[in-house]
Design a protein around this motif. Sequence first.
Motif, PDB file in Angstrom:
ATOM      1  N   ALA A  13       0.905  -0.872  -0.343  1.00 21.39           N
ATOM      2  CA  ALA A  13       0.092  -0.413   0.291  1.00 21.39           C
ATOM      3  C   ALA A  13       0.883   1.409  -0.188  1.00 21.39           C
ATOM      4  N   THR A  14       0.783   2.094  -1.037  1.00 25.39           N
ATOM      5  CA  THR A  14       1.652   3.393  -0.593  1.00 25.39           C
ATOM      6  C   THR A  14       0.298   4.874  -0.186  1.00 25.39           C
ATOM      7  N   GLU A  15      -0.881   3.868  -0.192  1.00 23.09           N
ATOM      8  CA  GLU A  15      -1.760   4.962   0.333  1.00 23.09           C
ATOM      9  C   GLU A  15      -2.334   4.608   1.909  1.00 23.09           C
ATOM     10  N   VAL A  16      -2.499   5.578   2.626  1.00 22.84           N
ATOM     11  CA  VAL A  16      -3.029   5.171   3.537  1.00 22.84           C
ATOM     12  C   VAL A  16      -4.653   6.137   4.447  1.00 22.84           C
ATOM     13  N   LEU A  17      -5.642   5.534   4.512  1.00 21.25           N
ATOM     14  CA  LEU A  17      -6.719   6.748   5.296  1.00 21.25           C
ATOM     15  C   LEU A  17      -6.534   6.665   6.844  1.00 21.25           C
ATOM     16  N   ILE A  18      -5.853   8.273   7.498  1.00 26.94           N
ATOM     17  CA  ILE A  18      -6.487   8.034   9.073  1.00 26.94           C
ATOM     18  C   ILE A  18      -7.225   8.631   9.000  1.00 26.94           C
ATOM     19  N   ALA A  19      -8.587   7.777  10.385  1.00 30.16           N
ATOM     20  CA  ALA A  19      -9.588   8.359  10.409  1.00 30.16           C
ATOM     21  C   ALA A  19      -9.423   8.628  12.206  1.00 30.16           C
ATOM     22  N   SER A  20      -9.904   9.979  12.879  1.00 30.99           N
ATOM     23  CA  SER A  20     -10.014  10.059  14.016  1.00 30.99           C
ATOM     24  C   SER A  20     -11.597  10.101  14.344  1.00 30.99           C
ATOM     25  N   MET A  21     -12.225   9.038  15.544  1.00 29.86           N
ATOM     26  CA  MET A  21     -13.020   8.410  15.655  1.00 29.86           C
ATOM     27  C   MET A  21     -13.558   9.307  16.627  1.00 29.86           C
ATOM     28  N   GLY A  22     -14.643   9.786  17.552  1.00 27.14           N
ATOM     29  CA  GLY A  22     -15.115  10.169  18.767  1.00 27.14           C
ATOM     30  C   GLY A  22     -15.818   9.174  19.446  1.00 27.14           C
ATOM     31  N   GLU A  23     -16.000   9.851  20.369  1.00 23.48           N
ATOM     32  CA  GLU A  23     -16.919   8.572  21.777  1.00 23.48           C
ATOM     33  C   GLU A  23     -18.738   7.849  21.034  1.00 23.48           C
ATOM     34  N   ASP A  24     -18.917   8.797  20.455  1.00 23.76           N
ATOM     35  CA  ASP A  24     -20.281   8.724  19.585  1.00 23.76           C
ATOM     36  C   ASP A  24     -19.959   8.145  18.156  1.00 23.76           C
ATOM     37  N   GLY A  25     -18.254   7.136  17.913  1.00 24.21           N
ATOM     38  CA  GLY A  25     -18.780   7.022  16.707  1.00 24.21           C
ATOM     39  C   GLY A  25     -18.996   7.512  15.071  1.00 24.21           C
ATOM     40  N   GLN A  26     -18.676   8.671  15.517  1.00 29.51           N
ATOM     41  CA  GLN A  26     -18.769   9.816  14.629  1.00 29.51           C
ATOM     42  C   GLN A  26     -17.360  10.543  13.839  1.00 29.51           C
ATOM     43  N   VAL A  27     -17.027  10.364  12.662  1.00 30.76           N
ATOM     44  CA  VAL A  27     -15.074  10.758  11.820  1.00 30.76           C
ATOM     45  C   VAL A  27     -15.513  12.369  12.044  1.00 30.76           C
ATOM     46  N   VAL A  28     -14.271  12.380  13.243  1.00 30.01           N
ATOM     47  CA  VAL A  28     -14.269  13.837  13.090  1.00 30.01           C
ATOM     48  C   VAL A  28     -13.345  14.106  12.433  1.00 30.01           C
ATOM     49  N   ASP A  29     -11.791  13.490  12.007  1.00 30.22           N
ATOM     50  CA  ASP A  29     -11.474  13.601  11.555  1.00 30.22           C
ATOM     51  C   ASP A  29     -10.792  12.788  10.626  1.00 30.22           C
ATOM     52  N   GLU A  30     -10.112  13.215   9.404  1.00 30.46           N
ATOM     53  CA  GLU A  30     -10.167  11.907   7.942  1.00 30.46           C
ATOM     54  C   GLU A  30      -8.385  12.931   7.341  1.00 30.46           C
ATOM     55  N   LYS A  31      -7.598  12.256   7.461  1.00 23.61           N
ATOM     56  CA  LYS A  31      -6.499  12.229   6.597  1.00 23.61           C
ATOM     57  C   LYS A  31      -5.919  11.194   5.826  1.00 23.61           C
ATOM     58  N   ILE A  32      -5.325  11.133   3.739  1.00 26.58           N
ATOM     59  CA  ILE A  32      -5.639  10.331   3.374  1.00 26.58           C
ATOM     60  C   ILE A  32      -3.675  10.841   3.379  1.00 26.58           C
ATOM     61  N   LEU A  33      -3.277  10.463   3.728  1.00 25.36           N
ATOM     62  CA  LEU A  33      -0.863  10.197   3.650  1.00 25.36           C
ATOM     63  C   LEU A  33      -0.541   9.088   2.044  1.00 25.36           C
ATOM     64  N   VAL A  34       0.373  10.102   1.224  1.00 20.79           N
ATOM     65  CA  VAL A  34       0.776   9.620   0.520  1.00 20.79           C
ATOM     66  C   VAL A  34       2.284   8.786   1.070  1.00 20.79           C
ATOM     67  N   LEU A  35       2.267   7.520   0.744  1.00 21.54           N
ATOM     68  CA  LEU A  35       3.722   7.016   1.766  1.00 21.54           C
ATOM     69  C   LEU A  35       5.097   7.063   0.024  1.00 21.54           C
TER      70      LEU A  35
END
Lengths: 468, 120
Positions: B20-42
Amino acid sequence: MTPISAANILGLFNLPVPLPFLLDEIPLGLAVLDAERRIVLVNRALEGLTGFVQQEAEGIPCSYILRNKNCFDNCPFLQMRAASEPVVQEGDIINRDRQKIPVRVTFAPLRNAEGKVVGYLEAVEDVRALRAMDSSNRKPYSFGHLVGKSPQMERLFQVLPIIAQSDSSVLITGETGTGKDFVAEAIHQASPRARDAFIKVNCGALPETLLESELFGHQKGAFTGAVENKPGRFRLAHNGTLYLTEIGDLPLSLQVKILTFLDDKVVYPLGSTKGFQVNVRVIAATHRNLERMVHEGRFREDLLFRLNVVRLQLPALRERGDDIRLLLDHFLHTYVSQFQKPVQGFSPKALQVLLDYSYPGNVRELKNIVEYALNICQEDLILPKHLPAYLTESRPPYGEPAREEPSPSVLAVPVGDREESLDWAAMERKMILEAMVKAKGRRSKAAELLGWGRSTLWRKMKQYGMDS
Amino acid sequence: MKKILISLYGNDVAPRFDLATEVLIASMGEDGQVVDEKILVLPQASAEKLCHMVLTEDVQTVICGGIEEEYYQYLVWKRVEVLDSVIGPANVVMDHYRQGTLQSGDILLKRRQREGDENS
């Protein structure tokens, strides 16, 4: 439209011959793809190699099932035209059992009567056995992925090739992390079955009902949700080896079924009265004491006798003497080249800490420690500060080793520089903890092991705050 | 806050973790909602570097396709939850994860019916 399992070949014989039956008899992984490189049909050998059965693979792009290295940067089908000849490429796949397998894949276009490309055929050959035979891969003090030069390991390396040549059932026992999986795979690779599938089933990972269907397969309609026939791991391992790990966790009802299979070599899928004759070598492994389980009525004695044809007891790392040093250097060398770090070795103090440690997790733990240290280390030598903190603390990280056999020296405290640096209170605390673990939490038994009275143990536990 | 890493191949979960040369990193709050999302290219595909990223980014769950046993064990040893052999579009996989229904080995990719099938 008819299901793919009912696709027939016409004109070869008087009656139609089912295509899947024909492909299943070919001892080479085969996948038929449509023009968009989605799986139409996989044969039994490929199911065994990838771990994905027909029902799971059908309609999914080939690269998601085969997971070949070449799928992503060098797929030959992209350049293939009607007039193209078959192409052979070497690569590697990662199967569902998380094994990386070197393969040789032949890619060929499938043409209709008018010569138009209607799909593709992939033939996947497992070349692990060929690689193993390659003399350039042979290393001293090793067999397969196993490394060691202690007398116990030397004996093991001598018997493994002999055991590999027979079809007898093998029972591998030993603590967690001693390399039971590697031994099983090494036996398969050195055996005449190496060209066929090596199927691993963790008997402790699935609930009883699922495990039965996983091992023996099921007939369509056998239970709610059984919408297709499933061949089961025994049939996938036909002509190969079935490796049953954590056999000690196998439920009693399934032990009977395995026993029956070992007797007559016939598999009866769930919901089917028709049996299938399969030629499978069974290797089983466990870290549990099966003899004790037999005594307690938790494991069938007759199954133990049938599995116990060849017994391999793998030594714990702490019993392997100089092997600890050999393995430290081996893994350091491996990770230095992998991580491309200029680390020369271990400092004398770090080495002493590593040699004094008892390794309850055995080789797996040692390997993880070296990898951790190399990740942390930014200098030429690995120093004690680069090692996981628990190595230099008095408390073991994961409790006692996962062995069940009574140890002759229950309270033997290893003596070394690290241990001497502990004060008496810490040492006593450690002894109490070890005794409590051995006694499974029974204070009177722990006091007996320590040679103390119950009140002394109670007083000391209170003193060290261990009584809550 | 919980961090989830999905190895990507286009919009789908990458069939192989090590390639994989790309990854998605998602931050999820207590309520299960995604509060932040970023895609990193390696810069290049590497299972070691991805493992290192998982630890430095303090990721709690990795969702991937095929992964070698040694990297799987390493991440588990580091107390990272690994859901492997997952096939499907990253957004669908993420939805299943949020609902708590995602498991290792799930195939969530829409299957193509063969030509002539009634539903095709």
